[in-house]
Every structure is written in structure tokens, then in C-alpha cells.
Design an enzyme around this catalytic site. Structure first.
Site: not given
Ligand SMILES: [Zn+2]
Length: 277
Positions: A2-3, A96, A115, A158
Site C-alpha cells: 500500500p502507498e 494472520h 508477511r 542530484r
């Protein structure tokens, strides 16, 4: 994984259903997440009312009365679902369900994470600015501090690829692989360009595209890849709106040229060789 848009839409849903509820009981069935869930979790939050739910980058901040805030990160595969009597556990394997919070109306907030890369920890509201996980983060991409001028200065000199700079959490917080690809496509900037070579006009387009892409994704409750689910256990709908991510070999939605894939910083990146310079 997820973001920001997934976490923000989750935050909005949880804020609607959880604020005002009191935590009656917590049950830690598996404490071994990215870091162990503290044995003091229950004593710091049980008996307290949930006052507000905020977000910083990909962290949810669940604040309870009494000045404590619970920091939750979903890691790779975590989910936080608010389950009433009618909740359908469909995709969730109960083995889980690692941490459960029983609320005063009989519903349960459940942290499920196959996980176990997630994080749950409680800190004092007063010291939130010094928490290791948050203190080095750059501005929020939807905040006014993330301006053309800010990104322009942050990228000068950069040599790293602009895509990697957009994903650098110290420059801007919460943008990951999927949305970085989409933002660069909308702005017409190739992901491999050296940050310092991106022009001022392109920087302005990147900032505008960031706002558009993230707002649209939040409105669609985010993108579902593999296991992400929102607080009612539903997948997000933004996957169908992705214009470039995961479309290698397919025609560009703008010009029909085939989308290229390239590996940058060990992550797959996608771009249109014609639309993105
Ligand atoms: Zn194109």
C-alpha cells in the site's frame, strides 16, 4: 504494497467508523511483526476513547484520549479492518489476524498481516515529532510545502534518477513505485532522467501531476495489488485508472507507442519513450 492513497482512504474510512469508540480490550495473538508489539500495548490504550485518526506518510496515527497515539504501518501485506457483525472475512485468513482491538459497541478492529512486515507501536502525542519512523520524513506530497520551488531546490545537483528522488521519503513522504510511475507519465518526464537535469517547467508539472494522481487515487480508494483491502475488506478501484504502471509492451494511452520497462533501484519502472522525455 500500500502507498499513500491507500492509507489515506483507509484513514478516512476508519475516522468515520472508529472516532468516538472506546477500546475495551486488546488481544495480541502474534507479537512478532517488523518489530515486536510491546507488552504494554493494552495498558496504554485500553479504556480510552479514540479521539482522531491522522496520517503521516504511510503511517496511520490513531490517537486516544489520555495523550497516547498508536502508530500503525501495514508493511507489505497488512490490513486494518473494522469488523461489525455483518463483516465478511472472505479474503482474510484468520491465522494472520495478529492483533485485535475490541470496541465498546461490540465491533472489532483487526490487524491482519500474512508477511508480518508491519508495525504497531504506541507513543506519547507530545513526542510524536521525535519518533524514529517519522522524524526524517520530507513534506507530505499534498501539503503546500511540496511546491515547485521546494522540489526544484531538492533536486538541484542530484545525479540520481528523478523517479528514485520522488520515492526518497526524505524528499517527499509516501510516494512509492506505482504512483511515482504514474506521476512521471502525466508530467511527461522520463523516470531515468537525472534529478538535477529536470527543468523548472518540468518540476512544476511534476508537482501538479503528484496532486492530481494522488487525489484521483484517494477518490478510488487506492490501487489493489495482491492483498490490500480497505477497512471494510474491499479492494481499491484505481488499478483500472493506471496509465503506465505495469503496462510494458502495451500501447501508450496518449500516443499508441509501446510502453517500455526498465529497472531502477531494483524496482520496475514503466514509461512511454515518446511522451516522456
Ligand atoms: Zn505516449
Amino acid at each position: 504494497m500500500p502507498e499513500l492513497p491507500e492509507i489515506e482512504s483507509l484513514r478516512q474510512m476508519l475516522a468515520r467508523s472508529l472516532v468516538g469508540r472506546t477500546i475495551r480490550h486488546t488481544m495480541v495473538k502474534e507479537a512478532r511483526l517488523r518489530r515486536s508489539v510491546s507488552a504494554e500495548l493494552a495498558s496504554t490504550i485500553v479504556g480510552h476513547r479514540i479521539e482522531r485518526i491522522e496520517r503521516r506518510a504511510k503511517y496511520l496515527l490513531i490517537e486516544v484520549a489520555g495523550g497516547q497515539v498508536m502508530l500503525v504501518h501495514l508493511g507489505m501485506s497488512g490490513s486494518l479492518t473494522h469488523r461489525g457483525r455483518d463483516f465478511d472475512p472472505g479474503p482474510f485468513d484468520p491465522k494472520h489476524d495478529h492483533v485485535e482491538f475490541a470496541l465498546d459497541d461490540g465491533s472489532v478492529l483487526v490487524y491482519n498481516d500474512p508477511r508480518r512486515f508491519g508495525l504497531i507501536k504506541v507513543v506519547a502525542v507530545a513526542s510524536i515529532g521525535e519518533v524514529d519512523e517519522l522524524k526524517h520524513l520530507g513534506p507530505e506530497p499534498l501539503a503546500s510545502e511540496f511546491s515547485t520551488n521546494y522540489l526544484w531546490l531538492a533536486t538541484r545537483g542530484r545525479t540520481a534518477a528523478i523517479k528514485n528522488l520522488l520515492m526518497d521519503q526524505g524528499i517527499v513522504a509516501g510516494i512509492g513505485n506505482i504512483y511515482a510511475s504514474e506521476i512521471l507519465f502525466r508530467a511527461g518526464v522520463r523516470p531515468t532522467r537525472r534529478g538535477g537535469k529536470v527543468t523548472r517547467a518540468e518540476t512544476s508539472r511534476l508537482v501538479r501531476a503528484t496532486e492530481q494522481v494522488l487525489h484521483e487515487a484517494i477518490g478510488s480508494r487506492g490501487t489493489t495489488f495482491r492483498s490490500y483491502r480497505d477497512s471494510r475488506g474491499q479492494p481499491g478501484r484505481f488499478a483500472q485508472s493506471l496509465r503506465v504502471y505495469d503496462r510494458a509492451g502495451l500501447p501508450c494511452v496518449k500516443c499508441g507507442t509501446l510502453i517500455h520497462a526498465v529497472t531502477l533501484g531494483q524496482r520496475s519502472s514503466f514509461y512511454c519513450p515518446r511522451c516522456q522525455k
